[in-house]
Design a protein around this motif. Structure first.
Motif, PDB file in Angstrom:
ATOM      1  N   MET A 203       0.704  -1.303   0.249  1.00 14.37           N
ATOM      2  CA  MET A 203       0.010   0.103  -0.043  1.00 14.37           C
ATOM      3  C   MET A 203       0.860   1.175   0.034  1.00 14.37           C
ATOM      4  O   MET A 203       1.603   1.212   0.641  1.00 14.37           O
ATOM      5  N   GLN A 204       0.520   2.212  -0.832  1.00  6.96           N
ATOM      6  CA  GLN A 204       1.205   3.357  -0.906  1.00  6.96           C
ATOM      7  C   GLN A 204       0.179   4.569  -0.452  1.00  6.96           C
ATOM      8  O   GLN A 204      -0.828   4.752  -0.762  1.00  6.96           O
ATOM      9  N   SER A 205       0.985   5.261   0.704  1.00 13.82           N
ATOM     10  CA  SER A 205       0.037   6.384   1.287  1.00 13.82           C
ATOM     11  C   SER A 205       0.443   7.717   0.843  1.00 13.82           C
ATOM     12  O   SER A 205       1.836   7.768   0.949  1.00 13.82           O
ATOM     13  N   VAL A 206      -0.272   8.302   0.261  1.00 15.11           N
ATOM     14  CA  VAL A 206      -0.010   9.890  -0.155  1.00 15.11           C
ATOM     15  C   VAL A 206      -0.451  10.982   0.327  1.00 15.11           C
ATOM     16  O   VAL A 206      -1.898  10.936   0.664  1.00 15.11           O
ATOM     17  N   MET A 207      -0.006  11.947   0.915  1.00 12.99           N
ATOM     18  CA  MET A 207      -0.466  12.859   1.845  1.00 12.99           C
ATOM     19  C   MET A 207      -0.263  14.306   0.890  1.00 12.99           C
ATOM     20  O   MET A 207       0.808  14.737   0.789  1.00 12.99           O
ATOM     21  N   VAL A 208      -1.428  14.994   0.980  1.00 16.99           N
ATOM     22  CA  VAL A 208      -1.499  16.196   0.225  1.00 16.99           C
ATOM     23  C   VAL A 208      -1.430  17.098   1.418  1.00 16.99           C
ATOM     24  O   VAL A 208      -2.465  17.205   2.117  1.00 16.99           O
ATOM     25  N   PHE A 209      -0.369  18.005   1.563  1.00 12.05           N
ATOM     26  CA  PHE A 209      -0.040  18.607   2.753  1.00 12.05           C
ATOM     27  C   PHE A 209       0.364  20.037   2.644  1.00 12.05           C
ATOM     28  O   PHE A 209       1.243  20.455   1.993  1.00 12.05           O
ATOM     29  N   ASN A 210      -0.697  20.886   3.389  1.00  8.77           N
ATOM     30  CA  ASN A 210      -0.342  22.145   3.516  1.00  8.77           C
ATOM     31  C   ASN A 210      -0.987  22.936   4.600  1.00  8.77           C
ATOM     32  O   ASN A 210      -2.101  22.397   5.076  1.00  8.77           O
ATOM     33  N   SER A 211      -0.622  23.957   5.266  1.00  6.36           N
ATOM     34  CA  SER A 211      -1.555  24.532   6.389  1.00  6.36           C
ATOM     35  C   SER A 211      -2.291  25.637   6.008  1.00  6.36           C
ATOM     36  O   SER A 211      -3.176  26.306   6.613  1.00  6.36           O
ATOM     37  N   LYS A 212      -2.234  25.979   4.628  1.00  5.85           N
ATOM     38  CA  LYS A 212      -2.986  27.117   4.178  1.00  5.85           C
ATOM     39  C   LYS A 212      -4.512  26.813   3.835  1.00  5.85           C
ATOM     40  O   LYS A 212      -4.549  25.772   2.866  1.00  5.85           O
ATOM     41  N   VAL A 213      -5.336  27.421   3.713  1.00  4.71           N
ATOM     42  CA  VAL A 213      -6.768  27.300   2.852  1.00  4.71           C
ATOM     43  C   VAL A 213      -6.495  27.845   1.595  1.00  4.71           C
ATOM     44  O   VAL A 213      -5.712  28.686   1.160  1.00  4.71           O
TER      45      VAL A 213
ATOM     46  N   ASP B 216      -9.058  12.271  14.068  1.00  3.48           N
ATOM     47  CA  ASP B 216      -7.684  11.410  14.265  1.00  3.48           C
ATOM     48  C   ASP B 216      -7.889   9.940  14.656  1.00  3.48           C
ATOM     49  O   ASP B 216      -7.021   9.533  15.252  1.00  3.48           O
ATOM     50  N   ILE B 217      -9.258   9.336  14.608  1.00  4.76           N
ATOM     51  CA  ILE B 217      -9.111   8.238  15.310  1.00  4.76           C
ATOM     52  C   ILE B 217      -9.817   7.203  13.709  1.00  4.76           C
ATOM     53  O   ILE B 217     -11.094   7.347  13.828  1.00  4.76           O
ATOM     54  N   PHE B 218      -9.243   6.387  13.499  1.00  7.76           N
ATOM     55  CA  PHE B 218      -9.656   5.519  12.173  1.00  7.76           C
ATOM     56  C   PHE B 218      -8.696   4.682  11.877  1.00  7.76           C
ATOM     57  O   PHE B 218      -7.554   4.516  12.442  1.00  7.76           O
ATOM     58  N   GLN B 219      -9.110   3.714  11.201  1.00  5.56           N
ATOM     59  CA  GLN B 219      -8.273   2.513  10.752  1.00  5.56           C
ATOM     60  C   GLN B 219      -8.539   2.191   9.251  1.00  5.56           C
ATOM     61  O   GLN B 219      -9.764   2.054   8.895  1.00  5.56           O
ATOM     62  N   ALA B 220      -7.491   2.170   8.497  1.00  3.18           N
ATOM     63  CA  ALA B 220      -7.834   2.052   6.757  1.00  3.18           C
ATOM     64  C   ALA B 220      -8.100   0.380   6.674  1.00  3.18           C
ATOM     65  O   ALA B 220      -7.694  -0.400   7.287  1.00  3.18           O
ATOM     66  N   PRO B 221      -8.953   0.349   5.746  1.00  4.38           N
ATOM     67  CA  PRO B 221      -9.007  -1.154   5.382  1.00  4.38           C
ATOM     68  C   PRO B 221      -8.129  -1.692   4.730  1.00  4.38           C
ATOM     69  O   PRO B 221      -6.882  -1.456   4.439  1.00  4.38           O
ATOM     70  N   ARG B 222      -8.090  -3.267   5.008  1.00  6.41           N
ATOM     71  CA  ARG B 222      -6.817  -3.711   4.379  1.00  6.41           C
ATOM     72  C   ARG B 222      -6.896  -4.031   2.809  1.00  6.41           C
ATOM     73  O   ARG B 222      -8.327  -3.872   2.311  1.00  6.41           O
ATOM     74  N   LYS B 223      -5.933  -4.407   2.298  1.00  7.42           N
ATOM     75  CA  LYS B 223      -6.045  -4.891   0.967  1.00  7.42           C
ATOM     76  C   LYS B 223      -6.460  -3.706   0.083  1.00  7.42           C
ATOM     77  O   LYS B 223      -7.091  -3.907  -0.846  1.00  7.42           O
ATOM     78  N   ILE B 224      -5.681  -2.567   0.099  1.00  9.98           N
ATOM     79  CA  ILE B 224      -5.879  -1.485  -0.731  1.00  9.98           C
ATOM     80  C   ILE B 224      -4.482  -1.155  -1.324  1.00  9.98           C
ATOM     81  O   ILE B 224      -3.448  -1.294  -0.712  1.00  9.98           O
TER      82      ILE B 224
END
Length: 214
Positions: free
Chosen positions: A1-11, A66-74
């Protein structure tokens, strides 16, 4: 699984637009993916999730608490981060990501405002150890403006992160959003210029350059 984050603090930088269109692309490539939204306004979550795209169900996760669990096999998990990220929260976010895309609005006042955050990201231990790869893109760029000179000046300050592409400010993104779609789902003849601008981003995410070092 590859985790990709789109990250910035501005709107207003198009984080949700980038996130939802990445999900749209991977869904059309028959990849199993999840869109995880940290934003309290659920911009990404409401636009595109929990519907079929290219025969695949796009699963959405509300991560605002901030409480979650990603599904498996993605294959991919795309994180759309919230605004107003504090300096001491950078590590908290980056520990979830293998690949980070930072959108930058090529306007001097906005580039100056986000410089400190980018420096904090590049100074993070996970990034220094190449456990997390970072790249920049420019978003919401108005055509026929002198953005490239402004970008070149700015990018000299952040040489450690590759610059991938410039995404123009296009009504095609609004048209897709109104239909609850991504730009990759619109007729190609309408969005050919936009798809060309996405090609370097997709190429980077598909390459080892976006992956943690072994």
């Amino acid at each position: 699984m590859q985790s990709v984050m789109v990250f910035n603090s501005k709107v207003g930088l198009g984080k949700s637009t980038v996130s939802t269109n990445l999900v749209s692309y991977f869904a059309l490539q028959s990849e199993k993916m999840v869109l995880t939204d940290f934003d309290l306004q659920f911009s990404s979550f409401e636009e595109l999730t929990n519907r079929l795209c290219g025969g695949n169900l796009i699963t959405g996760i509300d991560a605002s608490k901030d409480i979650f669990q990603a599904p498996r096999k993605i294959n991919y998990i795309i994180y759309d981060t919230s605004a107003a990220i504090l300096a001491n929260e950078v590590t908290h976010y980056l520990r979830r990501a293998q690949s980070v895309i930072i959108p930058v609005l090529p306007v001097p006042i906005d580039m100056r405002a986000v410089t400190l955050l980018i420096q904090n990201v590049l100074a993070n231990r996970r990034v220094i150890r190449k456990q997390c790869r970072v790249a920049l893109i420019a978003t919401r760029c108005r055509e026929n403006t002198n953005i490239y000179q402004q970008l070149n000046i700015y990018l000299k300050k952040v040489r450690k992160a590759p610059f991938l592409s410039v995404l123009r400010e296009s009504q095609n993104y609004n048209k897709a959003s109104e239909k609850g779609q991504g730009i990759f789902e619109l007729p190609p003849y309408l969005v050919s210029r936009d798809l060309d601008q996405w090609e370097p981003i997709i190429k980077w995410l598909r390459s080892k350059r976006s992956q943690p070092a072994n």
